[in-house]
Design a protein around this motif. Structure first.
Motif, PDB file in Angstrom:
ATOM      1  N   PRO A 133      -7.915   8.412  19.478  1.00 35.53           N
ATOM      2  CA  PRO A 133      -8.143   9.639  20.225  1.00 35.53           C
ATOM      3  C   PRO A 133      -6.829  10.343  20.614  1.00 35.53           C
ATOM      4  CG  PRO A 133      -9.404   7.815  21.153  1.00 35.53           C
ATOM      5  CD  PRO A 133      -8.423   7.220  20.209  1.00 35.53           C
ATOM      6  N   TRP A 156     -10.128  -0.048  19.804  1.00 40.73           N
ATOM      7  CA  TRP A 156     -10.474  -0.905  20.947  1.00 40.73           C
ATOM      8  C   TRP A 156     -10.186  -2.355  20.572  1.00 40.73           C
ATOM      9  CZ3 TRP A 156     -12.576  -0.628  25.863  1.00 40.73           C
ATOM     10  CH2 TRP A 156     -13.172  -1.788  26.360  1.00 40.73           C
ATOM     11  N   ASN A 184      -2.459   9.157  26.373  1.00 35.89           N
ATOM     12  CA  ASN A 184      -3.673   9.716  26.960  1.00 35.89           C
ATOM     13  C   ASN A 184      -4.611  10.041  25.791  1.00 35.89           C
ATOM     14  OD1 ASN A 184      -5.648  11.206  28.296  1.00 35.89           O
ATOM     15  ND2 ASN A 184      -4.333  12.973  28.678  1.00 35.89           N
ATOM     16  N   PRO A 185      -5.824   9.503  25.751  1.00 36.05           N
ATOM     17  CA  PRO A 185      -6.599   8.985  26.872  1.00 36.05           C
ATOM     18  C   PRO A 185      -6.662   7.470  27.030  1.00 36.05           C
ATOM     19  CG  PRO A 185      -8.063   9.423  25.042  1.00 36.05           C
ATOM     20  CD  PRO A 185      -6.681   9.809  24.583  1.00 36.05           C
ATOM     21  N   THR A 186      -6.020   6.681  26.161  1.00 36.82           N
ATOM     22  CA  THR A 186      -6.316   5.240  26.137  1.00 36.82           C
ATOM     23  C   THR A 186      -5.477   4.399  27.090  1.00 36.82           C
ATOM     24  OG1 THR A 186      -4.715   4.698  24.396  1.00 36.82           O
ATOM     25  CG2 THR A 186      -6.906   5.466  23.693  1.00 36.82           C
ATOM     26  N   VAL A 332      -9.806   2.891  29.936  1.00 31.58           N
ATOM     27  CA  VAL A 332     -10.971   3.056  29.058  1.00 31.58           C
ATOM     28  C   VAL A 332     -11.869   1.840  29.203  1.00 31.58           C
ATOM     29  CG1 VAL A 332     -11.765   3.272  26.672  1.00 31.58           C
ATOM     30  CG2 VAL A 332      -9.731   4.524  27.435  1.00 31.58           C
ATOM     31  N   LEU A 361     -14.922   9.139  25.654  1.00 28.85           N
ATOM     32  CA  LEU A 361     -13.759   9.134  24.775  1.00 28.85           C
ATOM     33  C   LEU A 361     -13.996   9.980  23.526  1.00 28.85           C
ATOM     34  CD1 LEU A 361     -11.119   7.656  25.429  1.00 28.85           C
ATOM     35  CD2 LEU A 361     -11.668   6.043  23.607  1.00 28.85           C
ATOM     36  N   THR A 362     -15.246  10.210  23.196  1.00 24.65           N
ATOM     37  CA  THR A 362     -15.553  11.050  22.042  1.00 24.65           C
ATOM     38  C   THR A 362     -15.060  12.484  22.227  1.00 24.65           C
ATOM     39  OG1 THR A 362     -17.775  11.291  22.996  1.00 24.65           O
ATOM     40  CG2 THR A 362     -17.507   9.725  21.183  1.00 24.65           C
ATOM     41  N   TYR A 373     -16.100   5.310  18.521  1.00 25.96           N
ATOM     42  CA  TYR A 373     -15.778   5.416  19.953  1.00 25.96           C
ATOM     43  C   TYR A 373     -17.038   5.730  20.763  1.00 25.96           C
ATOM     44  CZ  TYR A 373     -11.190   5.950  17.813  1.00 25.96           C
ATOM     45  OH  TYR A 373     -10.054   5.756  17.058  1.00 25.96           O
ATOM     46  N   LEU A 376     -17.417   4.398  24.481  1.00 22.62           N
ATOM     47  CA  LEU A 376     -16.210   4.251  25.296  1.00 22.62           C
ATOM     48  C   LEU A 376     -16.053   5.422  26.264  1.00 22.62           C
ATOM     49  CD1 LEU A 376     -13.703   2.922  22.607  1.00 22.62           C
ATOM     50  CD2 LEU A 376     -15.243   1.632  24.116  1.00 22.62           C
ATOM     51  N   ARG A 378     -13.608   7.127  29.598  1.00 22.13           N
ATOM     52  CA  ARG A 378     -12.305   7.157  30.265  1.00 22.13           C
ATOM     53  C   ARG A 378     -12.462   7.453  31.752  1.00 22.13           C
ATOM     54  NH1 ARG A 378      -7.884  11.917  29.827  1.00 22.13           N
ATOM     55  NH2 ARG A 378      -9.232  12.637  31.515  1.00 22.13           N
TER      56      ARG A 378
END
Length: 400
Positions: A133, A156, A184-186, A332, A361-362, A373, A376, A378
């Motif tokens: 992402p 992940w 960002n975002p993970t 996440v 997260l999508t 994802y 998932l 955030r």
């Protein structure tokens, strides 16, 4: 009214905001913030702090306003901020910059990224490699530039890229490798092996490295390593950062780009036709911040690490699986153990189910890449401790 052509359509499409019916949708951030306001939910969606920054920084801005620093600053930025940025790069990373040639002040890191890509990318024959992402503005600006977005997936739970996938993504068509680290975002911090390979591939394919380092002082248990410090990287790297995350002044929009003079001159040539200049009284304030003692920078990382742990514990207690971030504002979590199959729908229901807002997260991946994802979510930890404790208490309803 007849359909109006223009770059807006490329930007909206690049950001994944055009639906199958051709209508432009609001961003997920706007949608989730509206839900937070409507339901009274704790908003852990958007990444902005709910506490002010250091008193010295705020007071410098007040004094600047009172003393008449309210007109256009110089195009590159005020001299003292340029000097403070150069001092910062030397103090923390051993990078020796000429503040008059190697530094440019921008309207936040977002403008710096936009101006850099528009300056260095030359249309549809060029590609920009990003790690997916990705921060949502990247795809929009790449689309605006007319280039093609090439993605390298982060998986992940550690969100490190597969090195072979990275090698495959960078080709002779690659003009820019855009690196967000800390991510960002993970919340990932890239390994030394990944950083080294990025530089190697940029040299092999004659690509420019553009780094988004706005979370550089929010890394946990290790020191931030700018790509520009690696052997062979400096001459092809534009390093971008800002004061918003470091000093909890996200609304001031004071950012900067640094790097070789020829690249910075190219960025300035575009930037001057975007905002021209900005934030005159906030520029001396950020200069004050960059000169704060080492204890301040260590303290903000330690404080956010404690908040990360508090949020992570609350998420686990609620039934989520959690990826432990190595930096940034964000954590996440996987909502699959709670029965989720679609992160966006889960997040739309969460404010009423548990009184908390999060972001799927999508929202940070290309439309055709969302399956991996799918569950998932955030969450942002950059809130007051009592707010995170309240959020954890609310999320506990999911486990009950």
């Amino acid at each position: 009214m007849r359909d109006i052509p223009g770059a807006w359509r490329r930007v909206a499409a690049g950001a994944g905001l055009i639906g199958a019916d051709g209508i432009v949708r609001p961003t997920i951030f706007a949608e989730m913030s509206a839900l937070a306001a409507e339901t009274g939910a704790v908003n852990l969606g958007q990444g902005f702090p709910d506490e002010d920054g250091p008193a010295e920084v705020l007071e410098t801005a007040r004094a600047a306003i009172a003393n008449g620093v309210n007109q256009y600053p110089p195009g590159r930025g005020i001299r003292d901020l340029l000097a403070a940025i150069a001092e910062h790069q030397d103090r923390f990373y051993g990078l020796h910059l000429d503040p008059t040639r190697n530094v440019l002040v921008t309207a936040g890191a977002t403008e710096a990224i936009a101006a850099t890509l528009l300056a260095l990318v030359d249309g549809p024959d060029d590609e920009v490699v990003v790690f997916e992402p990705y921060y949502d503005s990247y795809a929009a600006v790449v689309a605006l530039s007319g280039a093609r977005l090439a993605t390298v997936p982060l998986r992940w739970p550690d969100f490190q890229p597969d090195l072979d996938r990275l090698r495959d993504a960078v080709t002779d068509r690659t003009r820019v490798i855009l690196v967000n680290d800390p991510h960002n975002p993970t919340g990932a911090v890239f390994s030394a092996e990944v950083r080294s390979l990025i530089v190697e591939l940029a040299e092999r394919h004659d690509a420019v490295i553009v780094t988004d380092e706005v979370y550089e002082h929010l890394v946990f248990g290790q020191a931030h390593v700018p790509l520009a410090t690696l052997p062979g990287a400096w001459e092809r790297t534009v390093s971008i950062s800002s004061g918003g995350k470091t000093f909890s002044t996200t609304g001031w929009k004071i950012g900067w780009a640094s790097g070789p003079a020829d690249l910075i001159d190219a960025v300035l040539a575009v930037k001057q036709w975007l905002t021209y200049v900005n934030g005159a009284p906030f520029q001396p304030a950020i200069a004050t911040g960059l000169r704060l003692a080492d204890a301040y920078f260590a303290g903000i990382a330690d404080g956010l690490e404690a908040k990360r742990d508090l949020l992570g514990a609350g998420l686990r207690a609620a039934g989520f699986s959690v990826s432990v971030p190595a930096g940034s504002y964000f954590t996440v979590a996987d909502a699959a153990p709670l029965g989720a199959t679609d992160a966006a729908e889960f997040c739309r229901a969460l404010p009423r189910r548990a009184g908390v807002v999060a972001i799927p997260l999508t929202a940070f991946v290309a439309p055709g890449h969302r399956a991996e994802y799918a569950t998932l979510v955030r969450f942002a930890a950059c809130k007051r401790v009592e707010v995170l404790e309240d959020a954890a208490s609310r999320l506990a309803r999911l486990a009950g």
